[in-house]
Design an enzyme around this catalytic site. Structure first.
Site, PDB file in Angstrom:
ATOM      1  N   GLN A   1      40.943  53.676  25.321  1.00 39.29           N
ATOM      2  CA  GLN A   1      41.545  52.819  26.338  1.00 39.29           C
ATOM      3  C   GLN A   1      42.089  51.552  25.686  1.00 39.29           C
ATOM      4  O   GLN A   1      41.344  50.827  25.021  1.00 39.29           O
ATOM      5  CB  GLN A   1      40.472  52.455  27.359  1.00 39.29           C
ATOM      6  CG  GLN A   1      40.919  51.539  28.470  1.00 39.29           C
ATOM      7  CD  GLN A   1      39.756  51.121  29.345  1.00 39.29           C
ATOM      8  OE1 GLN A   1      38.670  50.875  28.838  1.00 39.29           O
ATOM      9  NE2 GLN A   1      39.968  51.047  30.642  1.00 39.29           N
ATOM     10  N   GLY A   2      43.362  51.270  25.890  1.00 37.58           N
ATOM     11  CA  GLY A   2      43.973  50.061  25.327  1.00 37.58           C
ATOM     12  C   GLY A   2      44.307  49.070  26.431  1.00 37.58           C
ATOM     13  O   GLY A   2      45.458  48.979  26.872  1.00 37.58           O
TER      14      GLY A   2
ATOM     15  N   SER B   1      42.200  45.640  26.719  1.00 37.14           N
ATOM     16  CA  SER B   1      41.926  44.281  26.239  1.00 37.14           C
ATOM     17  C   SER B   1      42.762  43.946  25.008  1.00 37.14           C
ATOM     18  O   SER B   1      43.090  44.817  24.201  1.00 37.14           O
ATOM     19  CB  SER B   1      40.453  44.148  25.865  1.00 37.14           C
ATOM     20  OG  SER B   1      39.648  44.580  26.919  1.00 37.14           O
TER      21      SER B   1
ATOM     22  N   SER C   1      37.114  51.345  22.038  1.00 40.48           N
ATOM     23  CA  SER C   1      36.016  52.287  21.799  1.00 40.48           C
ATOM     24  C   SER C   1      36.581  53.652  21.465  1.00 40.48           C
ATOM     25  O   SER C   1      37.542  54.095  22.092  1.00 40.48           O
ATOM     26  CB  SER C   1      35.132  52.399  23.044  1.00 40.48           C
ATOM     27  OG  SER C   1      34.587  51.136  23.358  1.00 40.48           O
TER      28      SER C   1
ATOM     29  N   GLU D   1      36.181  53.709  36.215  1.00 39.90           N
ATOM     30  CA  GLU D   1      35.349  53.216  35.121  1.00 39.90           C
ATOM     31  C   GLU D   1      34.084  52.533  35.630  1.00 39.90           C
ATOM     32  O   GLU D   1      33.010  52.662  35.056  1.00 39.90           O
ATOM     33  CB  GLU D   1      36.175  52.230  34.275  1.00 39.90           C
ATOM     34  CG  GLU D   1      35.372  51.555  33.186  1.00 39.90           C
ATOM     35  CD  GLU D   1      36.248  50.776  32.207  1.00 39.90           C
ATOM     36  OE1 GLU D   1      37.480  50.830  32.328  1.00 39.90           O
ATOM     37  OE2 GLU D   1      35.672  50.132  31.324  1.00 39.90           O
TER      38      GLU D   1
HETATM   39  C1  LIG Z   1      31.067  47.521  23.750  1.00 36.18           C
HETATM   40  C2  LIG Z   1      32.402  47.208  24.314  1.00 36.18           C
HETATM   41  C3  LIG Z   1      33.344  48.202  24.400  1.00 36.18           C
HETATM   42  C4  LIG Z   1      34.612  47.915  24.875  1.00 36.18           C
HETATM   43  N1  LIG Z   1      35.520  48.917  24.931  1.00 36.18           N
HETATM   44  C5  LIG Z   1      36.785  48.646  25.333  1.00 36.18           C
HETATM   45  C6  LIG Z   1      37.780  49.643  25.321  1.00 36.18           C
HETATM   46  O1  LIG Z   1      37.525  50.788  24.947  1.00 36.18           O
HETATM   47  N2  LIG Z   1      39.042  49.316  25.687  1.00 36.18           N
HETATM   48  C7  LIG Z   1      39.361  48.060  26.102  1.00 36.18           C
HETATM   49  O2  LIG Z   1      40.496  47.829  26.484  1.00 36.18           O
HETATM   50  N3  LIG Z   1      38.434  47.071  26.144  1.00 36.18           N
HETATM   51  C8  LIG Z   1      37.161  47.338  25.758  1.00 36.18           C
HETATM   52  N4  LIG Z   1      36.221  46.342  25.769  1.00 36.18           N
HETATM   53  C9  LIG Z   1      36.663  44.985  26.095  1.00 36.18           C
HETATM   54  C10 LIG Z   1      36.142  44.391  27.394  1.00 36.18           C
HETATM   55  O3  LIG Z   1      36.756  44.972  28.493  1.00 36.18           O
HETATM   56  C11 LIG Z   1      36.371  42.886  27.323  1.00 36.18           C
HETATM   57  O4  LIG Z   1      35.609  42.390  26.265  1.00 36.18           O
HETATM   58  C12 LIG Z   1      35.990  42.189  28.601  1.00 36.18           C
HETATM   59  O5  LIG Z   1      36.854  42.526  29.645  1.00 36.18           O
HETATM   60  C13 LIG Z   1      35.971  40.661  28.431  1.00 36.18           C
HETATM   61  O6  LIG Z   1      37.149  40.172  27.885  1.00 36.18           O
HETATM   62  P1  LIG Z   1      37.111  39.198  26.622  1.00 36.18           P
HETATM   63  O7  LIG Z   1      36.332  39.872  25.567  1.00 36.18           O
HETATM   64  O8  LIG Z   1      38.486  38.813  26.316  1.00 36.18           O
HETATM   65  O9  LIG Z   1      36.280  37.946  27.106  1.00 36.18           O
HETATM   66  P2  LIG Z   1      36.842  36.648  27.834  1.00 36.18           P
HETATM   67  O10 LIG Z   1      37.723  37.061  28.928  1.00 36.18           O
HETATM   68  O11 LIG Z   1      37.397  35.736  26.808  1.00 36.18           O
HETATM   69  O12 LIG Z   1      35.500  36.057  28.430  1.00 36.18           O
HETATM   70  C14 LIG Z   1      34.624  35.181  27.714  1.00 36.18           C
HETATM   71  C15 LIG Z   1      33.549  34.706  28.702  1.00 36.18           C
HETATM   72  O13 LIG Z   1      34.182  33.970  29.749  1.00 36.18           O
HETATM   73  C16 LIG Z   1      33.829  34.507  31.003  1.00 36.18           C
HETATM   74  N5  LIG Z   1      34.982  34.399  31.907  1.00 36.18           N
HETATM   75  C17 LIG Z   1      36.260  34.730  31.690  1.00 36.18           C
HETATM   76  N6  LIG Z   1      36.997  34.549  32.778  1.00 36.18           N
HETATM   77  C18 LIG Z   1      36.168  34.085  33.732  1.00 36.18           C
HETATM   78  C19 LIG Z   1      36.312  33.721  35.097  1.00 36.18           C
HETATM   79  N7  LIG Z   1      37.497  33.805  35.735  1.00 36.18           N
HETATM   80  N8  LIG Z   1      35.233  33.319  35.764  1.00 36.18           N
HETATM   81  C20 LIG Z   1      34.021  33.236  35.151  1.00 36.18           C
HETATM   82  N9  LIG Z   1      33.811  33.573  33.886  1.00 36.18           N
HETATM   83  C21 LIG Z   1      34.867  34.003  33.182  1.00 36.18           C
HETATM   84  C22 LIG Z   1      33.466  35.947  30.729  1.00 36.18           C
HETATM   85  O14 LIG Z   1      32.592  36.460  31.726  1.00 36.18           O
HETATM   86  C23 LIG Z   1      32.799  35.849  29.370  1.00 36.18           C
HETATM   87  O15 LIG Z   1      31.450  35.529  29.559  1.00 36.18           O
HETATM   88  C24 LIG Z   1      34.944  46.611  25.299  1.00 36.18           C
HETATM   89  C25 LIG Z   1      33.984  45.609  25.222  1.00 36.18           C
HETATM   90  C26 LIG Z   1      32.725  45.889  24.728  1.00 36.18           C
HETATM   91  C27 LIG Z   1      31.714  44.793  24.668  1.00 36.18           C
END
Ligand SMILES: Cc1cc2nc3c(=O)[nH]c(=O)nc-3n(C[C@H](O)[C@H](O)[C@H](O)COP(=O)(O)OP(=O)(O)OC[C@H]3O[C@@H](n4cnc5c(N)ncnc54)[C@H](O)[C@@H]3O)c2cc1C
Lengths: 370, 396
Positions: free
Chosen positions: B127-128, B130, B162, B245
């Site tokens: 999945q692409g 993030s 992933s 999902e």
């Molecule tokens: C093990 C794992 C597997 C993954 N696999 C995939 C995958 O296969 N494909 C894919 O596309 N993505 C994948 N992801 C990505 C995942 O979807 C993102 O990490 C997630 O959506 C959070 O985005 P970010 O990492 O940019 O964090 P950020 O958005 O930068 O968030 C940082 C912190 O700020 C908080 N925050 C952000 N916005 C708000 C708000 N509006 N209100 C309150 N708090 C907020 C968040 O809760 C978090 O605690 C994976 C992540 C993990 C950990």
């Protein structure tokens, strides 16, 4: 095919009817208007409830009831809790459950048709020390020929001033026993000042009350009656709390959608929004526990686990929701005029009736973990 | 109902007899931690075997490779896999997100091309969504897709992909029109990963394991037919993907995607862990804690049952599905942290230490539990969703 939760069309209909009824008959100004009243409820409304047959739901048909069960009564208790309606509905159901489980045919025939006809029943179980155990009380009975003379006192006897029948627990020959009392003299009752002003609790002085053996349950009958009383109380209490959570969440969400601070609706602040989400999660889990417990009532150990879980979850979530409702209304939340306090008081009343979370978790630990 | 009971017995026997031999390497805990070729091959073969026995995609249409049966059969298989703690099936993104999506809105050709490969693990999906600079704020995705004749040309980067290393296809959210408002400018693609210009960089996880990648697109040219729906529908399709999902909708092919350490395992550990010379399970505070978890766990199980009864969900029909991920993932994270505390001083050991309880699997499981509280939309975002979409509170 759902093995964990069964919900009949009958229950669904009752839930819908009772929700509409309580919404109409118990708007918040009506609840407030009754706070200072003698008996805490509107006689006219109660007569309508009797006419609908709700107090007699779980009474067998041959005694003038509907022959349904507490699972249907829960569908009425939930909306009553939501609208803070205070009528002797739960008192009657708990009384009936005890009589059905423990009384012999003659006593049932003497009592149940009267309840079906509108008389009020209640239970007298707790004593001065506030112990939740249903067998730890010190009130006792002394045999005197074919009668038993009671001594001691009971507390938190709900709706006692209007009750035609009181199921009272005491010790007889060193073992738990129960008696059905009728016509309680008013001077035996002292109204207690309780945290939830919609409720009416009384201290009942038992000294010298003489009861014929025909109205007494002993041995396994008494134990069965106590179990049934506890089960009924836990289910209806948890159902009322489930309704209460939904009610107080509405009050809070409504305020969060209206009040502004720093130029935005306060509901847009996450510390408030996320707490509401947490309460919603608690509400969903609570309702699932309640309707599961209603489904397995009467199946021994499974039922006990389910009921204690439901009571624990319902009580703790409702108190948390009431506590946060006060906080989220700010200065207004600190006032008597704010409805948050009404719900918080009801939550505390329910949580500390028939055992709080820590109490039931201790029992659950023994049931689940050996 | 006898048919289901018979089926349950058949399935239980099949998994007992066909459970693959323990490998001589540590298996990953979930599909997100598949980090070596040996792990991958083992799990892929296992999925194929289950599919060939007829126990995956049982409720998917026969003409595309499914079993054409009632969902109840697949539910029994899933429950049995969890109960017997057999290894999980790795193609989770295909089976549970991309697959149901393709069946729901894909073209006839899509269904014929992709579904069978998802089921037999021939085609692994990733999945692409993030990107390095935005995850929670998914609608701000900047990876570009530009139409050029019969192709789209991709540029940019996705991250936390992933199974990226093993995937043959990706569901991709990319920007086709930067002039349009953020939602309208997005489109959705089913991308062949073995395309020149797509490069992968493995990323090491907090546990030390591998399993996700950063995925770079440098003038990667994919067929125009990779577009799903129309240009500009990307956001809508991404949201639909997320309902699959997050477990808010049915339609998944089934199979378990992790081997879960559960409350039962915690109770077992509490029998051997010690407090003041006695089994920890005798400590009243520990008992109280365990019962708290049991009530929550049961509550979530009962929510799944209640969700099937419309009369008991009438007021807020979306409350149970939309709170599902938040309830379950946060419960699990807290349970695993509690599990560490039960170990006393041994809580401070790590995977590989000879004296670590269960080889350190609890420590690893606690760390990996963040995959569900962060991945797929963080708990904070889930709480926003519950507050706004279930309760009707205003946006931040
Ligand atoms: C093990 C794992 C597997 C993954 N696999 C995939 C995958 O296969 N494909 C894919 O596309 N993505 C994948 N992801 C990505 C995942 O979807 C993102 O990490 C997630 O959506 C959070 O985005 P970010 O990492 O940019 O964090 P950020 O958005 O930068 O968030 C940082 C912190 O700020 C908080 N925050 C952000 N916005 C708000 C708000 N509006 N209100 C309150 N708090 C907020 C968040 O809760 C978090 O605690 C994976 C992540 C993990 C950990």
């Amino acid at each position: 095919m759902n093995e964990l939760i069964r919900f009949s069309d009958e229950q669904a209909m009752l839930l819908e009817t009772a929700s509409a009824f309580c919404r109409e008959k118990s708007p918040i100004h009506a609840v407030r208007a009754l706070l200072g009243s003698d008996h805490g409820y509107d006689r006219g409304v109660w007569e309508e409830i009797v006419a609908l047959g709700w107090p007699a739901l779980a009474i067998p048909e041959n005694f003038g009831g509907s022959g349904l069960s507490l699972a249907e009564a829960a569908a009425i208790a939930e909306p009553m809790g939501r609208h803070l309606m205070a009528v002797p509905f739960a008192s009657c159901q708990i009384f009936v459950a005890g009589v059905l489980a423990g009384a012999d045919a003659a006593l049932q025939a003497a009592v149940l048709p009267r309840i079906a006809g509108g008389a009020i029943g209640t239970v007298a179980l707790f004593e001065q020390e506030g112990d939740w155990s249903l067998t730890a009380g010190e009130a006792f009975g002394a045999r005197d020929g074919e009668t038993v003379v009671l001594s001691g006192a009971k507390t938190f006897v709900c709706d006692a001033a209007v009750a035609g029948f009181v199921l009272v627990s005491f010790v007889l020959d060193g073992a738990p026993a129960l008696a059905v009392l009728t016509e309680i003299a008013p001077e035996r009752l002292r109204r207690e000042i309780v945290i939830d002003e919609t409720q009416r609790g009384y201290r009942l002085d038992l000294d010298g009350i003489s009861v014929p053996m025909s109205k007494i349950m002993t041995g396994t009958r008494a134990l069965a009656a106590l179990d049934a009383v506890r089960d009924a109380a836990l289910l209806l209490n948890a159902a009322a709390a489930a309704g209460g959570i939904a009610g107080v969440l509405d009050v809070t969400v409504e305020y969060l959608n209206t009040r502004t601070a720093f130029g935005r609706k306060i509901g847009s602040f996450q510390s408030l929004k996320h707490t509401c989400a947490e309460i919603l999660v608690g509400l969903e889990r609570t309702r699932s526990h309640v309707w599961h417990a209603a489904s397995v009532l009467g199946s021994n150990q499974d039922a006990e686990i389910a009921l204690r879980m439901a009571k624990t979850e319902a009580g703790e979530v409702f108190t948390f929701a009431g506590d946060r409702a006060v906080q989220f209304h700010g200065g207004f939340g600190f006032t008597f005029d704010c409805d948050a306090q009404l719900f918080l008081r009801r939550a505390l009343w329910l949580e500390y009736s028939f055992g709080d979370g820590a109490h039931h978790r201790r029992w659950l630990a023994d049931l689940l973990l050996a | 109902m006898n048919e289901l009971e018979d089926f349950r017995r058949e399935v239980a026997a099949w998994f007992r007899e066909n459970r693959p031999a323990e490998p001589d390497f540590l298996l990953p805990e979930s599909f997100m931690e598949v980090g070596s070729d040996a792990q991958f091959a083992y799990l892929r073969d296992w999925q194929r075997k289950i599919y060939e026995a007829g126990y995956l995609g049982m409720a998917w249409p026969k003409e595309y490779g499914g079993g054409g049966k009632a969902q109840a059969f697949q539910d029994i298989v899933n429950a049995e896999m969890a109960a017997q703690k057999v290894p999980f099936v790795p193609n989770t993104i295909g089976l549970n997100w991309a697959g149901p999506l393709i069946l729901a809105i894909g073209t006839e050709e899509d269904k014929r091309r992709y579904i069978k490969g998802i089921l037999n693990a021939e085609d692994i999906w990733c999945q692409g969504f993030s990107e390095p600079d935005q995850g929670s704020d998914l609608a701000n995705s900047q990876t570009r897709a530009v139409r050029d004749g019969d192709s789209y040309v991709l540029n940019g980067s996705k991250i936390w992909t992933s199974l990226g290393t093993y995937a043959k296809y990706m569901i991709l959210l990319a920007r086709t029109n930067p002039q349009q408002p953020r939602y309208e400018g997005l489109s959705y693609f089913l991308v062949p990963m073995r395309t020149p210009g797509i490069e992968l960089q493995p990323i090491r996880k907090l546990t030390g394991e591998y399993g996700f990648t950063q995925t770079f697109f440098r003038d990667a040219r994919i067929p125009a037919a990779s577009l799903m729906g129309k240009e500009g529908e990307g956001w809508k399709i991404a949201m639909l993907t997320l309902t699959f999902e997050r477990g808010a909708t049915g339609g998944q092919a089934g199979g378990v995607s992790r081997v879960a350490l559960g409350l039962g395992d915690v109770v077992e550990m509490a029998k051997t862990a010690r407090r003041d010379g006695r089994p920890a399970l005798e400590d009243p505070f520990i008992r109280d804690q365990i019962v708290r978890f049991a009530i929550e766990d049961r509550g979530d199980q009962l929510c799944r049952a209640r969700a099937e009864i419309p009369a008991l969900c009438a007021e807020r029909p979306n409350a149970i599905p939309l709170s599902n991920k938040l309830r379950v993932s946060e419960h699990r994270r807290r349970l695993l942290r509690f599990a560490l505390s039960l170990q006393g001083a041994n809580a401070a050991r790590w995977v590989g230490d000879a004296d670590a309880t269960g080889g350190g699997k609890w420590q690893r499981a606690y760390f990996n539990s963040f995959s569900s509280t962060i991945g797929g939309g963080t708990s904070q975002i889930q709480a926003n969703i519950v507050g706004e979409r279930v309760l009707g509170l205003p946006k931040d």
